[in-house]
Design a protein around this motif. Sequence first.
Motif, mmCIF file in Angstrom:
data_model
loop_
_atom_site.group_PDB
_atom_site.id
_atom_site.type_symbol
_atom_site.label_atom_id
_atom_site.label_comp_id
_atom_site.label_asym_id
_atom_site.label_seq_id
_atom_site.Cartn_x
_atom_site.Cartn_y
_atom_site.Cartn_z
ATOM 1 N N GLY A 123 2.243 1.897 -3.411
ATOM 2 C CA GLY A 123 1.214 2.450 -4.272
ATOM 3 C C GLY A 123 0.958 3.919 -4.012
ATOM 4 O O GLY A 123 0.876 4.734 -4.938
ATOM 5 N N GLN A 174 0.827 -1.206 0.000
ATOM 6 C CA GLN A 174 0.000 0.000 0.000
ATOM 7 C C GLN A 174 0.861 1.256 0.000
ATOM 8 O O GLN A 174 0.565 2.217 -0.722
ATOM 9 N N GLN A 206 2.321 4.348 -14.189
ATOM 10 C CA GLN A 206 1.498 3.176 -13.952
ATOM 11 C C GLN A 206 2.194 2.276 -12.940
ATOM 12 O O GLN A 206 3.419 2.303 -12.805
ATOM 13 N N ALA A 220 -2.819 -6.836 -5.391
ATOM 14 C CA ALA A 220 -4.087 -6.133 -5.609
ATOM 15 C C ALA A 220 -4.121 -4.828 -4.834
ATOM 16 O O ALA A 220 -4.556 -3.784 -5.352
ATOM 17 N N LEU A 221 -3.641 -4.845 -3.588
ATOM 18 C CA LEU A 221 -3.618 -3.639 -2.773
ATOM 19 C C LEU A 221 -2.683 -2.600 -3.374
ATOM 20 O O LEU A 221 -2.990 -1.395 -3.387
ATOM 21 N N TYR A 222 -1.536 -3.036 -3.874
ATOM 22 C CA TYR A 222 -0.593 -2.114 -4.519
ATOM 23 C C TYR A 222 -1.244 -1.416 -5.709
ATOM 24 O O TYR A 222 -1.190 -0.188 -5.841
ATOM 25 N N ARG A 223 -1.890 -2.177 -6.557
ATOM 26 C CA ARG A 223 -2.486 -1.590 -7.759
ATOM 27 C C ARG A 223 -3.676 -0.697 -7.414
ATOM 28 O O ARG A 223 -3.868 0.359 -8.030
ATOM 29 N N GLN A 224 -4.456 -1.094 -6.416
ATOM 30 C CA GLN A 224 -5.587 -0.260 -6.000
ATOM 31 C C GLN A 224 -5.119 1.055 -5.391
ATOM 32 O O GLN A 224 -5.773 2.092 -5.545
ATOM 33 N N SER A 225 -3.996 1.024 -4.679
ATOM 34 C CA SER A 225 -3.501 2.203 -3.961
ATOM 35 C C SER A 225 -2.664 3.121 -4.842
ATOM 36 O O SER A 225 -2.353 4.248 -4.429
ATOM 37 N N ARG A 263 -0.796 5.717 -7.027
ATOM 38 C CA ARG A 263 -0.957 7.085 -7.486
ATOM 39 C C ARG A 263 0.219 7.431 -8.391
ATOM 40 O O ARG A 263 1.367 7.239 -8.008
#
Length: 331
Positions: free
Chosen positions: A174, A171, A210, A196-201, A203
């Motif tokens: 991200g 996180q 990306q 998943a948490l990395y990609r959701q977080s 910025r």
Amino acid sequence: MSVLDLAPVARGATSGEALRHTTELARRTEELGYRRFWVAEHHNMPAIASSAPAVLLAHLAANTSTIRLGSGGVMLPNHAPLVVAEQFGTLEALHPGRIDLGIGRAPGTDQVTALALRRTTEGLSAEGFPRELADLMNYFSGEEPGPITATPGRGQSPAVWLLGSSGFSAQLAGLLGLPFSFAHHFSAQNTLPALALYRQSFRPSRWLEQPYAMVAVNVVCAETDERAEWLAGPSSLSFLKLRSGRPEPLASPEEAAAYPYDELESDFVRQRREGQAMGSPETVGRQLGELLERTGADELMLTTMVYDVADRVRSFELVAEKVAGGLRRNG
């Protein structure tokens, strides 16, 4: 495809021999076209000689010319951020554009050894990690001027990565817009949730538009599945000894095969091997392809812990020559 090496110390060998073997592997993987070669900080572990990544990386950089070199990682709780900035600023100044600084928040050792490294309990907890990471990044950027200038360091920043085996660093990477490397090789059950948490977080930042995720995976590739299984025995036994508080140098395949595993120990080894890649080129290609499909990783970092350096080198040769091309076509 990249390489993570721990400079394994075989039983009866010296740390000097282990470090020379790591240098040999760095040269050969550069010839084979691997993208980067990282070493990891560990302490108080008789089977691992990579306790001083910055020193080892300086040597590896002097003995290679094109492959990127870095830490996988430097454990920030063990060090003052200024020291890390100066060390890796020096490496970047000497070898511009070739240095990666992978940062971890675990001590990479037991708490007694961590205290001996830091000499104070301050900074040893995970709660202080974001602040110390911010200090480190500021030494490189100089965005918040202060009374201290890292020289080398300011204006000579390596590529900074965050490493993790759970969701915390995922996180944070991200939120900061940094590349993230996940330790699938020892925390396979957390891989998909962390990514998943990395990609959701994520910025976008000055470093990345990306998210960019790398997955580190244990790989033992040999001519046959049976040969790979034989070669993997010492690594499994070494990890078992480490987790039971009895770390030892890396045993030979014969010693590992003769070890009297009880039922709980056999289950531990079996669980550790889940999700890793072990076997012939065909088997390893299938396993790595499945890992890529599950994780969507942008890069794989292979780590191979076997007794003999010739078998270690051969594993990377087989992956480069018989596996990597198929992964690119499928990827």
